[in-house]
Design an enzyme around this catalytic site. Structure first.
Site, PDB file in Angstrom:
ATOM      1  N   LYS A 235       1.030  -1.380  -0.030  1.00 34.82           N
ATOM      2  CA  LYS A 235      -0.220   0.074  -0.175  1.00 34.82           C
ATOM      3  C   LYS A 235       0.990   1.255   0.072  1.00 34.82           C
ATOM      4  O   LYS A 235       2.211   1.432   0.510  1.00 34.82           O
ATOM      5  CB  LYS A 235      -0.767   0.065   1.267  1.00 34.82           C
ATOM      6  CG  LYS A 235      -2.077   1.062   1.256  1.00 34.82           C
ATOM      7  CD  LYS A 235      -3.329  -0.055   0.608  1.00 34.82           C
ATOM      8  CE  LYS A 235      -4.515   0.751   0.285  1.00 34.82           C
ATOM      9  NZ  LYS A 235      -5.403   0.159  -0.058  1.00 34.82           N
TER      10      LYS A 235
ATOM     11  N   ASP B  76      -7.059   4.359  -4.342  1.00 41.01           N
ATOM     12  CA  ASP B  76      -7.676   3.905  -3.186  1.00 41.01           C
ATOM     13  C   ASP B  76      -8.186   5.382  -2.887  1.00 41.01           C
ATOM     14  O   ASP B  76      -8.609   6.174  -3.635  1.00 41.01           O
ATOM     15  CB  ASP B  76      -6.834   3.582  -1.933  1.00 41.01           C
ATOM     16  CG  ASP B  76      -7.384   3.245  -0.483  1.00 41.01           C
ATOM     17  OD1 ASP B  76      -7.787   2.084  -0.681  1.00 41.01           O
ATOM     18  OD2 ASP B  76      -7.444   4.044   0.310  1.00 41.01           O
TER      19      ASP B  76
HETATM   20  P1  NDP Z   1     -13.119   7.683  -2.722  1.00 44.71           P
HETATM   21  O1  NDP Z   1     -11.878   8.769  -2.380  1.00 44.71           O
HETATM   22  O2  NDP Z   1     -13.464   7.407  -4.095  1.00 44.71           O
HETATM   23  O3  NDP Z   1     -14.162   7.947  -1.647  1.00 44.71           O
HETATM   24  C1  NDP Z   1     -13.789   8.199  -0.347  1.00 44.71           C
HETATM   25  C2  NDP Z   1     -15.316   8.486   0.269  1.00 44.71           C
HETATM   26  O4  NDP Z   1     -15.224   8.265   1.682  1.00 44.71           O
HETATM   27  C3  NDP Z   1     -15.841  10.043   0.134  1.00 44.71           C
HETATM   28  O5  NDP Z   1     -17.007  10.052   0.106  1.00 44.71           O
HETATM   29  C4  NDP Z   1     -15.095  10.648   1.467  1.00 44.71           C
HETATM   30  O6  NDP Z   1     -15.705  11.744   1.590  1.00 44.71           O
HETATM   31  C5  NDP Z   1     -15.162   9.582   2.518  1.00 44.71           C
HETATM   32  N1  NDP Z   1     -14.226   9.716   3.387  1.00 44.71           N
HETATM   33  C6  NDP Z   1     -12.711   9.562   3.336  1.00 44.71           C
HETATM   34  N2  NDP Z   1     -12.150   9.906   4.421  1.00 44.71           N
HETATM   35  C7  NDP Z   1     -13.210  10.265   5.273  1.00 44.71           C
HETATM   36  C8  NDP Z   1     -13.033  10.434   6.703  1.00 44.71           C
HETATM   37  N3  NDP Z   1     -12.021  10.388   7.345  1.00 44.71           N
HETATM   38  N4  NDP Z   1     -14.347  10.725   7.315  1.00 44.71           N
HETATM   39  C9  NDP Z   1     -15.661  10.574   6.769  1.00 44.71           C
HETATM   40  N5  NDP Z   1     -15.613  10.084   5.464  1.00 44.71           N
HETATM   41  C10 NDP Z   1     -14.557  10.038   4.781  1.00 44.71           C
HETATM   42  O7  NDP Z   1     -12.126   6.413  -2.112  1.00 44.71           O
HETATM   43  P2  NDP Z   1     -13.008   4.864  -2.178  1.00 44.71           P
HETATM   44  O8  NDP Z   1     -14.213   4.786  -2.395  1.00 44.71           O
HETATM   45  O9  NDP Z   1     -12.102   4.219  -3.219  1.00 44.71           O
HETATM   46  O10 NDP Z   1     -12.578   4.091  -0.872  1.00 44.71           O
HETATM   47  C11 NDP Z   1     -13.457   4.097   0.160  1.00 44.71           C
HETATM   48  C12 NDP Z   1     -13.085   3.100   1.190  1.00 44.71           C
HETATM   49  O11 NDP Z   1     -12.959   1.512   0.471  1.00 44.71           O
HETATM   50  C13 NDP Z   1     -11.550   3.069   1.596  1.00 44.71           C
HETATM   51  O12 NDP Z   1     -11.487   2.252   2.942  1.00 44.71           O
HETATM   52  C14 NDP Z   1     -10.726   2.112   0.864  1.00 44.71           C
HETATM   53  O13 NDP Z   1      -9.540   1.856   1.357  1.00 44.71           O
HETATM   54  C15 NDP Z   1     -11.547   1.050   0.591  1.00 44.71           C
HETATM   55  N6  NDP Z   1     -11.499   0.145  -0.442  1.00 44.71           N
HETATM   56  C16 NDP Z   1     -11.265   1.025  -2.006  1.00 44.71           C
HETATM   57  C17 NDP Z   1     -10.967  -0.035  -2.854  1.00 44.71           C
HETATM   58  C18 NDP Z   1     -11.082   0.662  -4.441  1.00 44.71           C
HETATM   59  O14 NDP Z   1     -11.086  -0.174  -5.266  1.00 44.71           O
HETATM   60  N7  NDP Z   1     -11.099   2.067  -4.500  1.00 44.71           N
HETATM   61  C19 NDP Z   1     -10.961  -1.267  -2.815  1.00 44.71           C
HETATM   62  C20 NDP Z   1     -11.081  -1.695  -1.463  1.00 44.71           C
HETATM   63  C21 NDP Z   1     -11.339  -1.060  -0.434  1.00 44.71           C
HETATM   64  P3  NDP Z   1     -14.970  13.088   1.239  1.00 44.71           P
HETATM   65  O15 NDP Z   1     -14.941  13.345   0.149  1.00 44.71           O
HETATM   66  O16 NDP Z   1     -15.668  14.193   2.238  1.00 44.71           O
HETATM   67  O17 NDP Z   1     -13.417  12.802   1.848  1.00 44.71           O
HETATM   68  O1  2IT Z   2      -7.841  -1.690  -0.542  1.00 45.43           O
HETATM   69  C1  2IT Z   2      -7.881  -2.191  -1.690  1.00 45.43           C
HETATM   70  O2  2IT Z   2      -8.023  -3.287  -1.973  1.00 45.43           O
HETATM   71  C2  2IT Z   2      -7.702  -1.403  -2.941  1.00 45.43           C
HETATM   72  N1  2IT Z   2      -7.638   0.089  -2.827  1.00 45.43           N
HETATM   73  C3  2IT Z   2      -7.531  -1.702  -4.208  1.00 45.43           C
HETATM   74  C4  2IT Z   2      -6.117  -2.120  -4.438  1.00 45.43           C
HETATM   75  C5  2IT Z   2      -5.765  -2.839  -6.127  1.00 45.43           C
HETATM   76  O3  2IT Z   2      -4.676  -2.847  -6.106  1.00 45.43           O
HETATM   77  O4  2IT Z   2      -6.747  -2.913  -6.783  1.00 45.43           O
END
Ligand code: NDP
Ligand code: 2IT
Length: 447
Positions: free
Chosen positions: A126, A166
């Protein structure tokens, strides 16, 4: 047993006392995996878990860049290369002001188990930066991404370490990062995943984490002869994962009641339907606005400033925003309101006490390393397509994603079933993820 676990955790705390999120992730794994190690001679006495909590490599670097006002900005960049026993390091990049070594080490540690669960050959890593993308122009984002990659490129490669998105890193950022990598290495390779469709990306990768999470929830509900159809669903976040979790819930006949961002949540009693979700996608991905603006178009909805949505009555909850966003009191509210299933889209969104409350109530609860693994699994499929110089159809990738989520669910059942039939998906995911990595580490010797 308790003493063995405590002795192990004391050692980890001694070295990492200032890293609360990392310790939280390690504690959850230790509590479920150490009892398994103790019962299995091939793993016992080899300090495998102690080796797994130490990153193979942790890189930290300066990222300097120039903002639109001509000011020089300095951020900190990182890559945690946690474990490469079963494949190249693989895992996302996070750009958020809260990013530090503790957060990235917890994410990298979880990623090792998650990637193992996917059945694909990927190690865990990561990375990211404390850079805050909010309010930055496209040019500033590009300059930052280029500066970040101008250092990171030395440490990654399609057979070494393959980053992806992420929080704060989506297709736009992956594009800028890829452009600089390609320029510096003079190579067009699958060094990043989450690429655009015309330059090596995989269909379904943008949707995969959210879709996969709902496929996993559906698998859990099936064990109770139930489905998502007709269920009231509460979702946190409004980014990539939340948006596509919402889309899949709608496709399967559920009702989405909430979405959120770090400013608060919206509650739409009538349901966030396809048209409203399309508005949210435009608002968040193109206009880069705030979720509260939903009310400007749909004034019947409510916006609860500074709050999380766990007090809204629902059958299914999908935390899809960030770590430690669902506390014990939230878990109790969900349970009091009759919630029967919690499937984590984010990484470690529920605190330890919240998980304990779900387990005590014996509801369906899936930890992120199992239920959000569809994203990285589809990244693995993107790597395969890049190596083959080939492109699968939407349907082909979606079917593979469904199969992988179903296999992960099976692995959780194999290692997580209690004597009374209740499935502890936390234990199941941790042990299933551990076994494959541990076997590879044992085979490769002490390196
Ligand atoms: P995005 O940046 O697309 O969206 C993040 C969302 O979470 C936004 O709505 C953001 O709001 C909110 N957020 C972020 N930080 C905070 C906080 N401290 N408190 C409250 N809300 C918060 O990210 P993703 O959707 O990609 O990721 C969301 C989660 O999913 C994370 O935990 C990530 O690690 C996990 N994840 C993502 C994957 C992927 O493929 N993208 C894969 C597996 C897991 P704001 O705009 O106000 O910051
Ligand atoms: O937390 C996760 O699994 C991710 N942000 C996706 C990682 C990836 O390599 O697609």
């Amino acid at each position: 047993m308790k003493q063995k676990i405590e002795a192990f955790l004391d050692l980890v705390k001694e070295r990492n006392g200032h890293e609360p999120e990392f310790l939280q992730a390690v504690e959850e794994v230790a509590e479920t995996v150490i009892p398994y190690i103790v019962k299995h001679d091939i793993y016992y006495g080899k300090n495998i878990l102690l080796r797994m909590v130490e990153p193979e490599r942790l890189i930290s670097f300066r990222v300097s860049w120039v903002d639109d006002d001509g000011e020089i900005q300095v951020n900190r960049g990182y890559r945690v290369q946690m474990n490469s026993a079963i494949g190249p390091y693989k895992g996302g990049l996070r750009f958020h002001p809260t990013v530090n070594a503790s957060i990235l080490k917890f994410l990298a540690f979880e990623q090792v188990f998650k990637n193992s669960l996917t059945t694909l050959p990927m190690g865990g890593g990561k990375g990211g930066s404390d850079f805050d993308p909010k309010g930055k122009s496209d040019n500033e984002i590009m300059r930052f991404c280029h500066a970040f990659m101008s250092e990171l490129f030395r440490y990654i490669g399609p057979n070494t370490d393959v980053p992806a998105g992420d929080i704060g890193v989506g297709t736009r950022e992956i594009g800028f990062l890829f452009g600089m990598y390609k320029k510096l290495q003079n190579e067009f390779t699958g060094v990043l995943t989450g690429k655009g469709m015309s330059w090596g990306g995989s269909l379904i990768r943008p949707e995969a984490t959210g879709y996969g999470n709902v496929y996993f929830a559906q698998k859990m509900l099936e064990t109770k002869n139930d489905t998502i159809k007709g269920k009231d669903v509460v979702i946190s976040g409004s980014g990539n994962v939340a948006q596509y979790a919402a889309e899949k819930v709608l496709q399967l006949g559920g009702k989405v009641l909430t979405l959120s961002d770090s400013s608060g949540y919206i509650y739409d009693e009538a349901g966030i339907d396809e048209e409203k979700l399309a508005y949210v996608m435009e608002l968040k991905n193109v206009k880069r606005g705030r979720i509260s603006e939903y009310l400007e178009v749909y004034p019947d909805a409510k916006f609860e400033k500074g709050k999380t949505p766990w007090g809204v009555k629902c059958d299914v909850a999908l935390p899809c925003a960030t770590q430690n966003e669902l506390f014990e009191e939230d878990a109790k509210k969900l349970l009091d309101n009759g919630c029967i299933c919690v499937s984590e889209g984010a990484n470690m969104p529920s605190t330890k006490d919240a998980i304990a409350a779900f387990h005590e109530a014996k509801i369906l609860f899936a930890p992120g390393k199992a239920s959000n693994a569809g994203g990285v699994a589809t990244s693995g499929l993107e790597m395969t397509q890049n190596s083959l110089r080939f492109k699968w159809s939407r349907e082909e990738v979606d079917n593979k994603l469904k199969d992988i989520m179903s296999d992960i669910h099976k692995s959780c059942l194999e290692y997580g079933k209690d004597d009374d039939g209740y499935v502890d998906y936390v234990r199941g995911a941790n042990i299933a993820g551990f076994v494959k990595v541990a076997d590879a580490m044992l085979a490769q010797g002490i390196v």
